[in-house]
Scaffold this motif. Sequence first.
Motif, short mmCIF file in Angstrom:
data_model
loop_
_atom_site.label_atom_id
_atom_site.label_comp_id
_atom_site.label_asym_id
_atom_site.label_seq_id
_atom_site.Cartn_x
_atom_site.Cartn_y
_atom_site.Cartn_z
N PRO A 1 -1.23 -15.62 -24.04
CA PRO A 1 -1.15 -16.45 -23.79
C PRO A 1 -0.23 -17.28 -22.63
CG PRO A 1 -0.59 -16.99 -25.39
CD PRO A 1 -0.49 -15.49 -25.76
N TYR A 2 0.82 -16.43 -22.30
CA TYR A 2 1.93 -16.74 -21.03
C TYR A 2 2.66 -15.39 -20.76
CZ TYR A 2 6.32 -17.80 -19.43
OH TYR A 2 7.35 -17.60 -18.69
N ARG A 3 2.15 -15.41 -19.63
CA ARG A 3 2.16 -14.62 -18.55
C ARG A 3 3.91 -14.51 -18.24
NH1 ARG A 3 -1.83 -12.80 -20.80
NH2 ARG A 3 -3.77 -12.97 -19.94
N PHE A 4 4.78 -13.90 -18.78
CA PHE A 4 6.02 -13.02 -18.40
C PHE A 4 6.06 -12.91 -16.95
CE2 PHE A 4 5.87 -12.57 -22.64
CZ PHE A 4 7.05 -13.56 -23.28
N ARG A 5 6.84 -13.14 -16.19
CA ARG A 5 6.95 -12.94 -14.32
C ARG A 5 8.57 -12.28 -14.44
NH1 ARG A 5 5.04 -18.22 -14.33
NH2 ARG A 5 6.92 -18.44 -13.07
N ALA A 6 8.71 -11.28 -13.54
CA ALA A 6 10.06 -11.33 -13.29
C ALA A 6 10.68 -12.21 -11.60
CB ALA A 6 9.80 -9.51 -12.34
N THR A 7 11.67 -12.50 -12.12
CA THR A 7 11.99 -13.63 -10.58
C THR A 7 12.81 -12.66 -9.80
OG1 THR A 7 13.40 -14.98 -11.97
CG2 THR A 7 11.13 -16.08 -11.11
N ARG B 1 1.23 -1.39 0.00
CA ARG B 1 0.11 0.06 0.45
C ARG B 1 1.22 1.37 -0.10
NH1 ARG B 1 -5.18 1.41 3.14
NH2 ARG B 1 -5.46 3.30 2.69
N TYR B 2 1.75 1.11 0.74
CA TYR B 2 3.30 2.60 1.27
C TYR B 2 4.35 2.10 -0.25
CZ TYR B 2 -0.11 3.71 4.84
OH TYR B 2 -1.42 3.44 4.98
N GLY B 3 4.34 1.81 -1.17
CA GLY B 3 5.24 1.48 -1.78
C GLY B 3 6.11 1.12 -1.43
N ALA B 4 6.06 0.68 -0.29
CA ALA B 4 7.60 -0.65 0.10
C ALA B 4 7.54 -1.93 -0.17
CB ALA B 4 7.51 -0.26 1.40
N ALA B 5 6.92 -2.98 -1.22
CA ALA B 5 6.67 -3.76 -1.68
C ALA B 5 8.21 -4.07 -2.35
CB ALA B 5 5.44 -3.66 -2.86
N PRO B 6 8.70 -5.21 -2.30
CA PRO B 6 9.81 -5.69 -3.73
C PRO B 6 10.21 -4.91 -4.67
CG PRO B 6 8.51 -7.51 -1.59
CD PRO B 6 8.01 -6.60 -2.05
N ARG B 7 11.01 -4.64 -4.95
CA ARG B 7 10.82 -4.63 -6.77
C ARG B 7 10.84 -6.09 -7.54
NH1 ARG B 7 9.93 -1.00 -9.99
NH2 ARG B 7 10.88 0.05 -11.42
N VAL B 8 11.08 -6.47 -7.22
CA VAL B 8 9.98 -7.92 -7.84
C VAL B 8 8.97 -7.85 -8.44
CG1 VAL B 8 9.89 -10.24 -8.17
CG2 VAL B 8 12.10 -9.17 -7.82
N TRP B 9 8.32 -7.71 -7.34
CA TRP B 9 6.53 -7.68 -6.83
C TRP B 9 5.91 -6.77 -8.06
CZ3 TRP B 9 4.92 -8.05 -1.46
CH2 TRP B 9 5.50 -10.02 -0.61
N GLN B 10 6.71 -5.40 -7.82
CA GLN B 10 6.10 -3.46 -8.93
C GLN B 10 6.36 -4.12 -10.02
OE1 GLN B 10 8.66 -1.26 -6.87
NE2 GLN B 10 8.00 -1.09 -5.17
N LEU B 11 7.64 -4.91 -10.12
CA LEU B 11 7.98 -5.52 -11.97
C LEU B 11 6.98 -6.20 -12.70
CD1 LEU B 11 11.65 -6.38 -12.36
CD2 LEU B 11 9.98 -3.37 -12.68
#
Length: 148
Positions: free
Chosen positions: A51-57, A27-37
């Motif tokens: 059909p494919y969902r790219f994900r940052a790992t 909520r306050y923008g402190a999420a890990p950068r991977v989550w934000q990406l």
Amino acid sequence: MDRLTRNSIIISAGLFLFLIATLAWDRYGAAPRVWQLNTLLKEDPVLAQSPYRFRATVFLNGIVTLTSPLADMVSIETYVKTVDPSLADKPADDGALQAAEHAFRETELRAIAVMLAEPDVDSVVWALDRAWYHKHGVRLDMAPGTGT
């Protein structure tokens, strides 16, 4: 107050604080950068139709690692035929198969562009998404020494 009650209160307070911190994290923008990406990838209108969902790992030192159904050991033809079973019997030079391959390459370029649009992302590397193939019932026969 006995020892058990005191320890229970301390553990409960710790769990409560952990829960509050977890809920406030995004909520306050402190999420890990991977989550934000990953949120950026998920909300992109072009990528949302793929059909494919790219994900940052992983995100480390300006380099983001994205999952992909492609790698040196897996051909784009394998991916396209998995996504669209109507292409399974088509030869490699079939127009529909080539169009599907081209569409995936464009989607892949879009994922790169979305990542590179971020000021702290310098480059993108790919990681084969073996779990995606497993989920779709495709056995990947890897060469000896590739880790599988």
